[in-house]
Design a protein around this motif. Structure first.
Motif, PDB file in Angstrom:
ATOM      1  N   ALA A 190       0.832  -1.192   0.000  1.00 48.95           N
ATOM      2  CA  ALA A 190       0.000   0.000   0.000  1.00 48.95           C
ATOM      3  C   ALA A 190       0.873   1.251   0.000  1.00 48.95           C
ATOM      4  N   THR A 191       0.388   2.294  -0.682  1.00 49.51           N
ATOM      5  CA  THR A 191       1.126   3.546  -0.759  1.00 49.51           C
ATOM      6  C   THR A 191       0.680   4.482   0.351  1.00 49.51           C
ATOM      7  N   ASN A 192       1.474   5.521   0.534  1.00 47.40           N
ATOM      8  CA  ASN A 192       1.070   6.583   1.450  1.00 47.40           C
ATOM      9  C   ASN A 192      -0.299   7.109   1.031  1.00 47.40           C
ATOM     10  N   GLY A 193      -1.159   7.377   1.985  1.00 45.30           N
ATOM     11  CA  GLY A 193      -2.524   7.797   1.672  1.00 45.30           C
ATOM     12  C   GLY A 193      -2.604   9.058   0.837  1.00 45.30           C
ATOM     13  N   ASN A 194      -1.532   9.855   0.819  1.00 47.08           N
ATOM     14  CA  ASN A 194      -1.539  11.103   0.059  1.00 47.08           C
ATOM     15  C   ASN A 194      -0.992  10.935  -1.361  1.00 47.08           C
ATOM     16  N   VAL A 195      -0.584   9.729  -1.720  1.00 46.13           N
ATOM     17  CA  VAL A 195       0.002   9.488  -3.037  1.00 46.13           C
ATOM     18  C   VAL A 195      -0.774   8.363  -3.710  1.00 46.13           C
ATOM     19  N   ALA A 197      -1.609   5.315  -6.404  1.00 47.90           N
ATOM     20  CA  ALA A 197      -0.772   4.140  -6.706  1.00 47.90           C
ATOM     21  C   ALA A 197       0.097   4.349  -7.934  1.00 47.90           C
ATOM     22  N   LEU A 198      -0.434   4.989  -8.968  1.00 47.06           N
ATOM     23  CA  LEU A 198       0.373   5.203 -10.173  1.00 47.06           C
ATOM     24  C   LEU A 198       1.519   6.157  -9.891  1.00 47.06           C
ATOM     25  N   ARG A 199       1.261   7.241  -9.159  1.00 47.73           N
ATOM     26  CA  ARG A 199       2.334   8.167  -8.781  1.00 47.73           C
ATOM     27  C   ARG A 199       3.414   7.436  -7.988  1.00 47.73           C
ATOM     28  N   ALA A 200       3.002   6.598  -7.056  1.00 43.69           N
ATOM     29  CA  ALA A 200       3.967   5.859  -6.247  1.00 43.69           C
ATOM     30  C   ALA A 200       4.781   4.897  -7.108  1.00 43.69           C
ATOM     31  N   HIS A 201       4.110   4.265  -8.072  1.00 44.84           N
ATOM     32  CA  HIS A 201       4.796   3.316  -8.949  1.00 44.84           C
ATOM     33  C   HIS A 201       5.855   4.026  -9.783  1.00 44.84           C
ATOM     34  N   VAL A 202       5.499   5.166 -10.376  1.00 49.28           N
ATOM     35  CA  VAL A 202       6.456   5.912 -11.196  1.00 49.28           C
ATOM     36  C   VAL A 202       7.588   6.465 -10.335  1.00 49.28           C
ATOM     37  N   ALA A 203       7.272   6.931  -9.135  1.00 52.02           N
ATOM     38  CA  ALA A 203       8.318   7.432  -8.245  1.00 52.02           C
ATOM     39  C   ALA A 203       9.321   6.332  -7.908  1.00 52.02           C
ATOM     40  N   VAL A 261      -0.970 -23.695 -15.319  1.00 46.81           N
ATOM     41  CA  VAL A 261      -1.042 -24.439 -14.057  1.00 46.81           C
ATOM     42  C   VAL A 261      -0.248 -23.768 -12.953  1.00 46.81           C
ATOM     43  N   ALA A 262       0.544 -22.749 -13.292  1.00 39.73           N
ATOM     44  CA  ALA A 262       1.273 -22.009 -12.263  1.00 39.73           C
ATOM     45  C   ALA A 262       1.688 -20.652 -12.817  1.00 39.73           C
ATOM     46  N   VAL A 263       1.429 -19.622 -12.040  1.00 40.79           N
ATOM     47  CA  VAL A 263       1.856 -18.261 -12.373  1.00 40.79           C
ATOM     48  C   VAL A 263       3.028 -17.924 -11.457  1.00 40.79           C
ATOM     49  N   LEU A 264       4.153 -17.503 -12.066  1.00 44.24           N
ATOM     50  CA  LEU A 264       5.418 -17.379 -11.354  1.00 44.24           C
ATOM     51  C   LEU A 264       5.890 -15.922 -11.287  1.00 44.24           C
ATOM     52  N   ASP A 265       6.937 -15.727 -10.488  1.00 48.96           N
ATOM     53  CA  ASP A 265       7.743 -14.497 -10.454  1.00 48.96           C
ATOM     54  C   ASP A 265       6.937 -13.256 -10.083  1.00 48.96           C
ATOM     55  N   TRP A 266       6.932 -12.993  -8.793  1.00 48.11           N
ATOM     56  CA  TRP A 266       6.208 -11.861  -8.249  1.00 48.11           C
ATOM     57  C   TRP A 266       7.162 -10.802  -7.711  1.00 48.11           C
ATOM     58  N   ASP A 267       8.387 -10.758  -8.262  1.00 44.26           N
ATOM     59  CA  ASP A 267       9.408  -9.807  -7.805  1.00 44.26           C
ATOM     60  C   ASP A 267       8.927  -8.358  -7.881  1.00 44.26           C
ATOM     61  N   MET A 268       8.150  -8.038  -8.925  1.00 47.03           N
ATOM     62  CA  MET A 268       7.755  -6.652  -9.158  1.00 47.03           C
ATOM     63  C   MET A 268       6.290  -6.403  -8.822  1.00 47.03           C
ATOM     64  N   ALA A 269       5.703  -7.252  -7.992  1.00 45.29           N
ATOM     65  CA  ALA A 269       4.303  -7.057  -7.596  1.00 45.29           C
ATOM     66  C   ALA A 269       4.128  -5.697  -6.926  1.00 45.29           C
ATOM     67  N   ALA A 270       2.977  -5.089  -7.185  1.00 48.34           N
ATOM     68  CA  ALA A 270       2.698  -3.760  -6.637  1.00 48.34           C
ATOM     69  C   ALA A 270       1.202  -3.530  -6.683  1.00 48.34           C
ATOM     70  N   LEU A 271       0.780  -2.377  -6.220  1.00 44.98           N
ATOM     71  CA  LEU A 271      -0.577  -1.914  -6.454  1.00 44.98           C
ATOM     72  C   LEU A 271      -0.526  -0.878  -7.566  1.00 44.98           C
ATOM     73  N   GLY A 272      -1.503  -0.940  -8.473  1.00 42.51           N
ATOM     74  CA  GLY A 272      -1.484   0.021  -9.557  1.00 42.51           C
ATOM     75  C   GLY A 272      -2.604  -0.223 -10.532  1.00 42.51           C
ATOM     76  N   PRO A 273      -2.708   0.623 -11.562  1.00 36.22           N
ATOM     77  CA  PRO A 273      -3.757   0.448 -12.583  1.00 36.22           C
ATOM     78  C   PRO A 273      -3.595  -0.871 -13.325  1.00 36.22           C
TER      79      PRO A 273
END
Length: 375
Positions: A190-195, A197-203, A261-273
């Protein structure tokens, strides 16, 4: 789009994939750790990186056996560890805890096929670094090196079988995005409530690029132009954030009988559009298709076409995909930052440095081509 990634002539000493250092010692330490966990001496019948393993984290395939009063037992696992600093990592940190949490949340919801988490150890005591151990899921994976658009089971498949692969993957992506209350279930994303998700992702992406530049002082002007472009083309309404896979591509899915049967690699998981993943998925296939076309091969014409992928996603989710040009540029920006770091890794292994900073991102650059098309 007829673009292709830069090709490097590699000899046996140069690795785009992340090398495993001290494999024999790691094997002994892992056997000891697993033995303590199962309460019996463990024999490792297999302990080796997968063919063409990833370029970010270290992965090792494990087949372990042991004897107990109940008889013989076998476990097939995948061990993941962060790379060592001398391997020239692609990212400043590797959030194994995030990967473990995402897998456990998705596994608990039982909507997306993911490997079960066997163990996550945050302490470096056992193996010298934190590590994640997962269930090993057998099947076919569309490879990136060599590209699945050049050879392999997907190229050999019938058109209707490829369509099952495409639709099944988009179904998985839609299911990931349908994860309820992702910020509550995965609060560290989760991002700071004032930012938003897309802004946080780009930052975070700006921080990643700044980190890569700090390593050797080499700037990549096309990436910096792209940051300016996305600021001037910012979406008016990015929509509610969802759980973003982050590395949504065919090479991160295990298939059996053309079904995921399997979804892999969640290294870059985030919240966003939602479009973050859609654009990354489309770009990933364009890279593979472009590789084939650059070699004078047909590749997979019509497979994972933008119109088909978008229509399939919209039909499954009811979400109208929007601002796709923005997210394509942003996906290419992210890919270019990773490629520039791969170039640094190859320079560390003996490759002559490119003549210009832009060439660190590949030549011809997918990002430069997109910016030129959209200007």
């Amino acid at each position: 789009m007829n673009t292709s990634p830069r090709s490097f002539a590699l000899d046996g000493s140069r690795q785009i994939t992340t090398p495993v250092h001290g494999l024999d010692e790691l094997r002994e330490r892992f056997a000891a750790w697993l033995g303590r966990r199962v309460g019996a001496p463990v024999s490792l019948e297999e302990f080796a990186p997968p063919r063409g393993s990833g370029s970010s984290a270290v992965s090792v395939l494990v087949s372990a056996t042991w004897e107990s009063d109940a008889g013989s037992s076998t476990l097939e696992l995948v061990l993941r560890l962060p790379p060592r600093a001398e391997a020239v990592p692609l990212f400043p940190t590797y959030p194994l805890a995030t990967q473990a949490a995402v897998l456990e949340v998705l596994g608990g919801l039982d909507r997306v096929p993911v490997p079960a988490v066997y163990a996550f150890e945050e302490s470096p005591e056992a193996l010298g670094s934190p590590f994640l151990v997962m269930e090993r899921v057998h099947g076919e994976i569309p490879t990136g090196n060599p590209s699945y658009a050049i050879e392999g089971w997907l190229l050999d498949a019938a058109p209707h079988e490829r369509r099952r692969v495409q639709d099944g993957t988009i179904g998985c992506l839609a299911a990931v995005h349908a994860t309820p209350d992702p910020a509550a279930r995965l609060p560290h994303l989760a991002t700071n409530g004032n930012v938003d998700a897309l802004r946080a992702h780009v930052a975070a992406q700006q921080d990643h690029y700044a980190w890569t530049v700090s390593l050797d002082g080499v700037r990549v002007p096309v990436i910096e132009r792209a940051f300016e472009w996305i600021e001037s083309h910012w979406p008016s309404d990015p929509g509610e954030p969802v759980l973003s896979w982050g590395d949504a591509r065919l090479g991160n899915v295990v298939f059996r009988e053309f079904e995921p049967v399997a979804v892999l690699d969640w290294d870059m998981a985030a919240l966003g559009p939602r479009e973050l993943d859609l654009a990354w998925f489309l770009l990933s296939h364009e890279v593979n298709q472009g590789t084939a076309e650059a070699m004078g091969l047909p590749g997979l014409p019509g497979f994972c076409a933008t119109e088909d992928v978008v229509a399939s996603y919209e039909a499954r989710t009811g979400h109208q995909v929007r601002d796709l040009d923005f997210y394509r540029v942003y996906a290419a920006l992210r890919l270019s930052t990773i490629r520039a770091q791969v170039t640094r890794r190859l320079i560390h292994q003996g490759l002559e440095p490119p003549e210009s900073g832009d060439d660190y991102a590949g030549h011809p650059s997918i990002l430069a081509t997109l910016l030129e098309q959209l200007s």
